[in-house]
Scaffold this active site. Structure first.
Site, PDB file in Angstrom:
ATOM      1  N   ASP A 154      37.023 -31.315 -44.610  1.00 24.37           N
ATOM      2  CA  ASP A 154      36.044 -30.319 -44.180  1.00 24.37           C
ATOM      3  C   ASP A 154      34.648 -30.888 -44.394  1.00 24.37           C
ATOM      4  O   ASP A 154      34.247 -31.167 -45.529  1.00 24.37           O
ATOM      5  CB  ASP A 154      36.249 -29.054 -45.051  1.00 24.37           C
ATOM      6  CG  ASP A 154      35.737 -27.806 -44.396  1.00 24.37           C
ATOM      7  OD1 ASP A 154      34.732 -27.879 -43.694  1.00 24.37           O
ATOM      8  OD2 ASP A 154      36.357 -26.738 -44.620  1.00 24.37           O
ATOM      9  N   ASP A 186      32.059 -27.823 -40.432  1.00 22.20           N
ATOM     10  CA  ASP A 186      31.618 -26.485 -40.819  1.00 22.20           C
ATOM     11  C   ASP A 186      30.404 -26.049 -39.985  1.00 22.20           C
ATOM     12  O   ASP A 186      29.482 -26.847 -39.779  1.00 22.20           O
ATOM     13  CB  ASP A 186      31.231 -26.552 -42.312  1.00 22.20           C
ATOM     14  CG  ASP A 186      30.975 -25.199 -42.922  1.00 22.20           C
ATOM     15  OD1 ASP A 186      31.870 -24.340 -42.862  1.00 22.20           O
ATOM     16  OD2 ASP A 186      29.871 -24.992 -43.469  1.00 22.20           O
ATOM     17  N   GLU A 237      33.808 -25.538 -36.304  1.00 27.81           N
ATOM     18  CA  GLU A 237      33.683 -24.102 -36.558  1.00 27.81           C
ATOM     19  C   GLU A 237      32.429 -23.607 -35.853  1.00 27.81           C
ATOM     20  O   GLU A 237      31.330 -24.078 -36.139  1.00 27.81           O
ATOM     21  CB  GLU A 237      33.582 -23.819 -38.063  1.00 27.81           C
ATOM     22  CG  GLU A 237      33.656 -22.324 -38.336  1.00 27.81           C
ATOM     23  CD  GLU A 237      33.039 -21.908 -39.672  1.00 27.81           C
ATOM     24  OE1 GLU A 237      33.430 -20.862 -40.190  1.00 27.81           O
ATOM     25  OE2 GLU A 237      32.148 -22.607 -40.182  1.00 27.81           O
ATOM     26  N   HIS A 262      39.966 -18.834 -45.043  1.00 24.46           N
ATOM     27  CA  HIS A 262      39.434 -18.501 -46.365  1.00 24.46           C
ATOM     28  C   HIS A 262      38.232 -17.559 -46.318  1.00 24.46           C
ATOM     29  O   HIS A 262      37.725 -17.171 -47.350  1.00 24.46           O
ATOM     30  CB  HIS A 262      39.036 -19.806 -47.073  1.00 24.46           C
ATOM     31  CG  HIS A 262      37.941 -20.499 -46.316  1.00 24.46           C
ATOM     32  ND1 HIS A 262      38.138 -21.074 -45.078  1.00 24.46           N
ATOM     33  CD2 HIS A 262      36.629 -20.663 -46.594  1.00 24.46           C
ATOM     34  CE1 HIS A 262      36.997 -21.564 -44.631  1.00 24.46           C
ATOM     35  NE2 HIS A 262      36.067 -21.331 -45.540  1.00 24.46           N
ATOM     36  N   ASP A 263      37.733 -17.252 -45.121  1.00 22.46           N
ATOM     37  CA  ASP A 263      36.594 -16.335 -44.979  1.00 22.46           C
ATOM     38  C   ASP A 263      37.024 -14.962 -44.483  1.00 22.46           C
ATOM     39  O   ASP A 263      36.196 -14.058 -44.367  1.00 22.46           O
ATOM     40  CB  ASP A 263      35.583 -16.877 -43.956  1.00 22.46           C
ATOM     41  CG  ASP A 263      34.899 -18.156 -44.411  1.00 22.46           C
ATOM     42  OD1 ASP A 263      34.733 -18.340 -45.630  1.00 22.46           O
ATOM     43  OD2 ASP A 263      34.529 -18.963 -43.531  1.00 22.46           O
TER      44      ASP A 263
HETATM   45  O1  TEU Z   1      31.539 -20.221 -42.691  1.00 25.03           O
HETATM   46  C1  TEU Z   1      30.609 -19.877 -41.736  1.00 25.03           C
HETATM   47  C2  TEU Z   1      30.416 -18.447 -41.486  1.00 25.03           C
HETATM   48  O2  TEU Z   1      29.419 -18.068 -40.890  1.00 25.03           O
HETATM   49  C3  TEU Z   1      31.384 -17.507 -41.983  1.00 25.03           C
HETATM   50  O3  TEU Z   1      32.616 -17.362 -41.532  1.00 25.03           O
HETATM   51  C4  TEU Z   1      30.897 -16.788 -43.144  1.00 25.03           C
HETATM   52  O4  TEU Z   1      31.733 -16.944 -44.237  1.00 25.03           O
HETATM   53  C5  TEU Z   1      30.818 -15.338 -42.779  1.00 25.03           C
HETATM   54  O5  TEU Z   1      29.991 -15.227 -41.668  1.00 25.03           O
HETATM   55  C6  TEU Z   1      30.201 -14.561 -43.854  1.00 25.03           C
HETATM   56  O6  TEU Z   1      30.195 -13.217 -43.437  1.00 25.03           O
HETATM   57  C7  TEU Z   1      31.578 -21.511 -43.180  1.00 25.03           C
HETATM   58  C8  TEU Z   1      32.646 -21.612 -44.244  1.00 25.03           C
HETATM   59  O7  TEU Z   1      33.887 -21.383 -43.657  1.00 25.03           O
HETATM   60  C9  TEU Z   1      32.319 -20.662 -45.350  1.00 25.03           C
HETATM   61  O8  TEU Z   1      33.318 -20.608 -46.330  1.00 25.03           O
HETATM   62  C10 TEU Z   1      30.995 -21.105 -45.943  1.00 25.03           C
HETATM   63  O9  TEU Z   1      30.598 -20.183 -46.919  1.00 25.03           O
HETATM   64  C11 TEU Z   1      29.915 -21.231 -44.889  1.00 25.03           C
HETATM   65  O10 TEU Z   1      30.336 -21.915 -43.725  1.00 25.03           O
HETATM   66  C12 TEU Z   1      28.743 -22.008 -45.434  1.00 25.03           C
HETATM   67  O11 TEU Z   1      29.061 -23.347 -45.565  1.00 25.03           O
END
Ligand code: TEU
Length: 574
Positions: A104, A205, A257, A331-332
């Protein structure tokens, strides 16, 4: 094999990717957090499941403010997870089982503990240009009104420089300045370092946020996203990264992403002729239970809209030769089973229905750890149980908006990212067999019934059903390459679609409801049952080798009644 060759595309068209959240997967030391040796100890489990790649959330050195998405050093492994030697062993052991690793890469921002940032704030002009430092718009006022994705202003003041730096995420995650060619070179160097180590996949990311257009105030008082989402140079920068790193290695698979992106951009990101990325994660379908697009306001799922978004992407990317990453969970996100299914009475049916629905679409499916066991939301009842920075920030912000504590806790139970981050449930025993110590995040008490130990050898388990689905993708070209067409778009309960390859036709019918629903098949011809998630039917079709079920005699014609959360997969009789 070249990057836009058929062979390269076949790699990710036939692959299934498993996501490991390293902090919560398996703890080999008793520290309470998962680690690389723990992952190695579970490779046989993943081989048995049949997955081809493992995507790891970041395991680089990090202060851990956002669980590793605040990277301090991209070339070193965080001691919490182990050592570089452990990673080398993991690559070797996984490779022996035919499994490759996907790392990642967090290139939109670094931790404020990164050497680059430390040098920048110590006054080094070369490194100041690595970040986005701006003067305040007036004294004590940030450069503009943009909001951080985790709440509050996206700017932080550095007194010694009398400037603000941009952080689209937390204060400890300073945005990199991709307009600086030196930043782009450093990032390509990092990717090449890991390719040389044997990493064969990369997830980038929030990669569509790298190119910022301008730093104007958001006139609508929103978060400012129109100024940095799919920005003016984004395709150029991703293309350049591709050429300077993974594009030279056709065996390497990539996924970006994409935050709040558009279909047109996703076509461009993934069409092989662009030389950008192999596939994209998009999120529109996972916002169809947000009220007015606001994650922190609950509303029942808008099922028709969910289907519209999925098929909008499916059909455009099919027509224009792009490619989607397929997922309900990560994970989000809260657990899809708790969100779109029924974690009570129809636990198994809804878990397997959701799996069928997502796995047979056109794209590469991702399984998030525990999804293959039917793991559910965390069910936390106190704010102290949450560790996630976004959840904690939003708790305070929502309370300040005057929402009652009970209501805020109720919202977090549905929306917090910690819902999916609870430790993996290996056994019914102490701490679910995840750790011999005190877990960093509470284990879900339902591990006594929902766990790997009870499912791996049970032919009727959710785990075994996932094995069948994964094997089907490996074996059937129609699943890998077939075109896609949506069915029953306006039906309030049924998610249906057709996959076609030459003369073959595959129909997928999924009931998203607790009630029985009648479906009229798309043509009067006979269909043979390939797979079902109900046992009564599976007697005739869900054999150990699912392929054989192609030739069973279960014929479906004209109308079928789908039971609660039933999923049926049929092929048109030749
Ligand atoms: O996530 C990006 C992102 O915008 C999300 O899915 C976010 O967690 C959500 O909008 C919050 O409401 C990525 C990663 O997957 C996430 O875990 C990180 O926190 C984020 O980027 C920052 O690096």
């Amino acid at each position: 094999m070249s990057k836009d060759s058929k062979e390269h595309q076949e790699i990710f068209q036939s692959a299934v990717i498993y996501q490991v959240y390293p902090k919560s997967f398996c703890d080999s030391t008793g520290s309470g957090t998962g680690d690389i040796k723990g992952i190695i100890s579970k490779l046989d489990y993943l081989e048995n499941l049949g997955v081809n790649y493992i995507w790891f959330n970041p395991i680089f050195s990090s202060p851990g403010e956002d669980n590793g998405y605040d990277v301090a050093n991209y070339y070193s492994i965080d001691p919490m997870y182990g050592t570089m030697e452990d990673v080398e062993e993991l690559i070797k052991e996984a490779g022996q089982r035919g499994i490759y690793l996907m790392f990642d890469m967090v290139f939109n921002h670094t931790s404020t503990e990164c050497e680059w940032f430390k040098k920048a704030i110590a006054g080094d002009l070369y490194y100041q240009d690595f970040y986005i430092f701006k003067n305040g718009s007036s004294s004590n006022t940030p450069p503009n009104n943009w909001q951080s994705k985790f709440g509050g202003s996206a700017w932080e003041y550095i007194p010694q420089l009398d400037k603000y730096y941009l952080h689209l995420f937390s204060r400890g995650q300073a945005d990199l300045n991709w307009d600086n060619p030196a930043v782009r070179e450093e990032c390509a160097k990092i990717v090449n370092f890991w390719i040389a180590k044997g990493i064969k996949g990369f997830r980038f990311d929030v990669v569509n946020l790298l190119s910022k257009n301008e730093y104007s105030d958001d006139p609508y008082g929103l978060d400012g996203r129109q100024y940095y989402t799919d920005g003016k140079n984004i395709h150029k920068y991703i293309h350049e990264l591709n050429e300077a790193s993974f594009g030279q290695f056709p065996e390497v698979v990539t996924v970006g992403e994409m935050s709040s992106t558009t279909v047109e951009n996703c076509v461009k990101y993934t069409n092989p002729s662009s030389h950008e990325l192999d596939m994209v994660f998009t999120f529109h379908h996972l916002k169809t239970d947000y009220k007015d697009g606001n994650k922190w306001e609950l509303q029942p799922l808008d099922f028709i809209q969910l289907k519209k978004y999925i098929f909008q992407w499916q059909s455009a990317l099919c027509k224009e030769d792009g490619w989607n990453a397929l997922f309900w969970n990560n994970h989000d996100q809260p657990r899809s089973l708790s969100r779109f299914g029924d974690e009570g009475r129809y636990w198994k049916e809804s878990a397997t229905m959701l799996a069928t629905c997502i796995h047979l679409l056109r794209g590469t499916p991702y399984v998030y750890q525990g999804e293959e066991l039917g793991m559910t939301n965390a069910g936390f009842t106190r704010i102290e149980q949450y560790e996630d920075i976004e959840s904690r920030n939003m708790y305070d912000i929502l309370l300040n908006r005057g929402i009652s504590k009970n209501e805020v806790l109720h919202i977090l139970q549905q929306r917090s990212r910690d819902n999916s981050r609870t430790p993996m449930q290996w056994t019914p025993g102490i701490e679910a067999g995840f750790t011999s110590g005190d877990p960093w995040l509470s284990v879900n008490p339902n591990h006594v019934t929902i766990n790997a130990e009870s499912q791996v050898n049970d032919p009727s388990s959710i785990f075994t059903y996932y094995k069948h689905l994964i094997a089907l993708r490996h074996e059937m070209p129609i699943i890998q390459k077939g075109d896609i067409q949506s069915l029953y778009e306006d039906d309030p309960h049924i998610f249906g679609y057709k996959r076609c390859l030459k003369d073959d036709e595959l129909i997928v019918l999924c009931n998203f409801d607790k009630c029985e629903t009648m479906v009229k098949l798309p043509s009067h011809e006979d269909y043979e049952l390939l797979l079902s998630n109900y046992e009564a039917v599976s007697e005739s079709c869900a054999t150990e080798t699912p392929h054989e079920s192609l030739y069973t005699s279960s014929v479906i014609k004209d109308n079928v009644i789908l039971r609660p959360y039933e999923a049926l997969v049929c092929i048109k009789k030749r």
